[in-house]
Design an enzyme around this catalytic site. Structure first.
Site, mmCIF file in Angstrom:
data_model
loop_
_atom_site.group_PDB
_atom_site.id
_atom_site.type_symbol
_atom_site.label_atom_id
_atom_site.label_comp_id
_atom_site.label_asym_id
_atom_site.label_seq_id
_atom_site.Cartn_x
_atom_site.Cartn_y
_atom_site.Cartn_z
ATOM 1 N N CYS A 25 -23.642 40.404 18.008
ATOM 2 C CA CYS A 25 -23.164 41.401 17.042
ATOM 3 C C CYS A 25 -23.221 40.919 15.598
ATOM 4 O O CYS A 25 -22.877 41.657 14.680
ATOM 5 C CB CYS A 25 -21.754 41.869 17.398
ATOM 6 N N HIS A 29 -26.773 46.342 14.213
ATOM 7 C CA HIS A 29 -26.951 47.163 15.408
ATOM 8 C C HIS A 29 -26.067 48.396 15.273
ATOM 9 O O HIS A 29 -25.201 48.459 14.410
ATOM 10 C CB HIS A 29 -26.593 46.371 16.673
ATOM 11 N N HIS A 31 -23.893 51.961 17.118
ATOM 12 C CA HIS A 31 -23.128 52.497 18.241
ATOM 13 C C HIS A 31 -23.004 54.004 18.104
ATOM 14 O O HIS A 31 -23.006 54.544 16.995
ATOM 15 C CB HIS A 31 -21.711 51.911 18.268
ATOM 16 N N HIS A 75 -24.265 57.867 10.539
ATOM 17 C CA HIS A 75 -25.589 57.356 10.180
ATOM 18 C C HIS A 75 -25.563 56.462 8.939
ATOM 19 O O HIS A 75 -26.521 56.406 8.182
ATOM 20 C CB HIS A 75 -26.592 58.507 10.034
ATOM 21 N N GLU A 136 -16.391 52.393 21.207
ATOM 22 C CA GLU A 136 -17.630 51.827 20.685
ATOM 23 C C GLU A 136 -18.768 51.949 21.700
ATOM 24 O O GLU A 136 -19.912 52.203 21.339
ATOM 25 C CB GLU A 136 -17.386 50.356 20.333
#
Length: 150
Positions: A25, A29, A31, A75, A136
């Protein structure tokens, strides 16, 4: 009059990277977050009120969460403002990406605290934020309860 809890669920896509973390992490990345917002209050008893029988109109709760969380975080990519990823953040911004720099490590735990503060500021005085659940992944989530934070 009985206190009633109502919950509305929201979803949004957000990317992040955990500065200084020793696992995967640490990389950027994303979710598909699911946020459950539970408020508590008394249903309106005034029969002349168009919201009679409601604790809060689900549409009013949706407006708050949409404006303060979904529209901000959906986003977008979140970084701690002291991260060495700052150069990457600036590059993303120059390319038209939404980047959010925060004072905290952007974990689900810290994000749910941030979201609680944002939502509490917008609720009517007669309504209290009871809890938040920020999921998440399908198997991992963080929860915030007002009763734990008094």
């Amino acid at each position: 009059m009985s206190k009633i809890r109502i919950t509305k669920r929201f979803s949004f896509e957000t990317a992040h990277a955990l500065y200084g973390y020793d696992g995967k992490c640490r990389n950027v990345h994303g979710h598909s977050y699911k946020l459950s917002v539970t408020v508590i209050g008394n249903p309106i008893t005034d029969t002349s009120n168009v919201k009679w029988g409601m604790v809060i109109d689900f549409g009013d709760l949706k407006k708050i969460v949409k404006e303060d969380i979904e529209d901000v975080f959906d986003h977008a990519t979140i970084f701690n403002k002291n991260t060495p990823h700052l150069e990457l953040a600036r590059e993303l911004e120059t390319r038209g990406h939404d980047v959010i720099l925060v004072d905290y490590q952007p974990t689900s735990e810290n994000m749910v605290i941030d979201f609680a503060e944002r939502i509490k500021k917008r609720l009517p005085d007669t309504i209290e934020l009871h809890s938040l659940k920020l999921q998440e992944t399908e198997t991992a989530y963080a929860e915030w309860y007002a009763s734990d934070n008094q």
